[in-house]
Write an enzyme that holds these catalytic residues in place. Structure first.
Site: not given
Length: 608
Positions: A133, A144, A167, A268, A281, A284, A347
């Site tokens: 990201d 953490d 983001h 989106n 894909y 994933v 997201s």
């Protein structure tokens, strides 16, 4: 009036596929652009990237060594074309842009029942989640962050993975945030987050940077879950094993094969996820967005009304490529500077799933990505509030999410059930490290244009065949052990079988398969007599034959009788054709039995 319905939202992120565009002429100096090069397996990128760029022109940028055997370079289209001609190069493709998939603005963690999973003892401890990201605020008290395990793929000269956009920090908090020092709780509470900066502070990036991030994840054995809340235009394209597969998909396939699990935002655009990558894909886990308070106002065609329910978010992508759904509207999470705030988008949905898979991998690290996908779906919640009755895939007969365009009810992830199921799942059988690779073989038999293929491959030791890839020679493929195929034309086809075993070993074999549609044995035509004459200048023809069936009469291959002509058991059959033309002419007659496989007379040609 307000009508409330139970429903769910679907959000997905898309997939990137690029094609190289080369100008037809080299007029004033061409501007340099970034290209991604895939090398064949016999030429390691670490050794050959530099010399190739030096030979063909350009500047070397990134060298990929784990997920993709390749590199990126900046140069002209002419340099890219020259590079593609090298025998060491499989593919050259133009870099493509990507950007953060969601900013449409946590009840989400509560909605997936994560607090119950935490109470049951599932916290994700020992798992590292890579967040591909804009970076992560490493000093946020609720996070953490393993900075040392991170990487900056935007600026090769910088080691900073801090987030100036917000983001990435927001995504990280949803995936895993600690209980200590904060009242905020993520889907996991003890998993570490790893900043993999593949998007600039503006929220944009490209294939080059994303592949760099995937390569980093693949080369770091301490990372087992990765979240990509980003998307770009494209389709799934060709299978990973082909030379025409994009570098992005090839990198993801290699990483998944190595055991890494990727959760991806569906995108989106409010459209089919098939046109967004990497969400399209199949390797994933693609996540759509749930809106717990979706409302639609209807005007016209009767009294105005507003209907509301739990359903697919208005912005969320959808389609058969979506695996699961998770909350994605007004999600409260961490922000840079130690703060908190809300955002919306697929997201925001994807990291809920990343956090839950961290809970699962903390108790069952041996489970592979496909096993985790099945457990997520099978333990998920259907629109009617009950657990999915299907072991995997979408819910069936258990309601539908409100305002879902495709009508496919993807299960909403349920953290405690998924984590418990992972802990109870049988571990995959241990591979036999001493076993040799499989030996591919098959037999086949064909009748006319239909062929049946039978896998006869053999394996060594305790391993077994886990996947079959058939190339049937006419553009068709199959992935079962013993497929059947119907060819459309006569010919000889090269059929190739590729098998893979539980050790990951593979082998291929090919055979020439010839098919031909059988020809019906010729039938001697029965006798036909035709005499022609004229009445007042108009042509006529009398046809005579012998037979007991019913018949159609053809002149120059065109049927001329309105009703079937009945035969007789003993005598001859007669039919008069009123041609009705004047002057001369030549005609060919034939009489055929009525039916699917008729017997026909000999052809008789007559002239006036």
């Amino acid at each position: 009036m307000m009508i409330w319905r139970r429903g769910a939202v679907v959000v997905c992120a898309g997939m990137l596929v690029a094609t190289m565009v080369v100008p037809a002429a080299a007029t004033p100096p061409e501007p340099a652009q970034v290209w991604i090069v895939t090398l064949d397996d016999d030429h390691p990128s670490a050794r050959h990237a530099g010399p190739l760029v030096q030979r063909h022109g350009g500047q070397l940028r990134q060298v990929y060594a784990h997920a993709l055997n390749g590199f990126s370079f900046s140069g002209s289209a002419q340099a890219a074309l020259s590079m593609e001609r090298s025998s060491r190069v499989v593919r050259v493709e133009a870099d493509q842009p990507v950007r953060a998939a969601g900013h449409v603005t946590p009840s989400g963690v509560q909605r997936i029942a994560a607090p119950q999973a935490h109470a049951d003892g599932y916290d994700g401890q020992g798992v590292r989640i890579a967040v591909l990201d804009t970076g992560i605020d490493s000093s946020h008290p609720a996070l953490d962050v393993d900075v040392a395990a991170g990487v900056n793929c935007i600026d090769a000269g910088s080691t900073s993975t801090e987030d100036a956009n917000s983001h990435g920090t927001h995504v990280a908090g949803t995936a895993s945030a600690s209980l200590e020092g904060s009242t905020f709780v993520g889907a996991a509470t003890r998993a570490q987050v790893v900043p993999v900066k593949v998007l600039a502070d503006s929220g944009s990036g490209s294939w080059e940077s994303v592949i760099c991030g995937i390569d980093h994840v693949t080369g770091n054995e301490t990372i087992s879950v990765a979240n990509m809340s980003l998307s770009g235009s494209g389709t799934a394209g060709d299978d990973c094993t082909t030379d025409t597969a994009s570098a992005l998909r090839r990198a993801i396939c290699t990483s998944v094969d190595a055991g890494n699990l990727y959760t991806v935002a569906a995108g989106n655009n409010g459209a089919d996820v098939a046109n967004s990558v990497p969400a399209a894909y199949p390797e994933v886990i693609t996540v759509s967005a749930l809106d717990e308070h979706r409302c639609i106002r209807y005007v016209g065609g009767g009294p105005q009304r507003t209907e509301c329910g739990e359903g697919l978010a208005s912005f969320s992508n959808y389609g058969v490529g979506v695996d699961v759904i998770a909350p994605g509207v007004s999600i409260y999470s961490t922000l840079p500077g130690g703060g908190y705030g809300t955002k919306s988008g697929t997201s925001m949905a994807a990291p809920h799933v990343a956090g839950v898979t961290a809970l699962m991998r903390s108790v069952a690290p041996e489970l592979g990505p496909d096993q985790l996908r099945v457990l997520l779906q099978g333990t998920g919640e259907c629109p009617d509030g009950t657990q999915n009755t299907a072991e995997s895939g979408a819910c069936s007969g258990q309601g539908g999410w409100f305002a879902d365009p495709d009508g496919i009810p993807e299960p909403l992830i349920n953290a405690p059930r998924a984590a418990a199921a992972a802990g109870e799942a049988p571990a995959p059988s241990d591979p036999d490290p001493g076993a040799a690779d499989p030996v591919a073989s098959f037999t086949y038999s064909c009748t006319d244009l239909t062929c049946s293929f039978t896998d006869t491959s053999t394996t060594d030791g305790d391993v077994s065949i886990t996947s079959w890839g058939w190339d049937l020679g006419d553009g068709s493929t199959a992935s079962v052990a013993d497929p059947e195929h119907i060819y459309s034309d006569d010919g000889t086809y090269t059929v190739t079988l590729t098998v893979t075993d539980t050790n990951g070993g593979a082998d291929s074999t090919s055979a020439q398969v010839t098919v031909s549609a059988s020809e019906q044995a010729p039938v001697d035509g029965f006798g036909l007599e035709v005499s022609v004459y004229k009445v007042r200048g108009l042509q006529k023809a009398d046809l005579t034959w012998t037979g007991s069936a019913t018949y159609d009469v053809f002149r120059d291959d065109v049927q001329v009788n309105d009703e079937a002509v009945a035969g007789t058991q003993t005598g001859s059959v007669e039919y008069t054709d009123d041609i009705g033309s004047r002057g001369g002419g030549t005609y060919t007659y034939q009489v055929c039995e009525v039916g699917d496989s008729p017997s026909c007379s000999t052809e008789v040609t007559v002239s006036f």
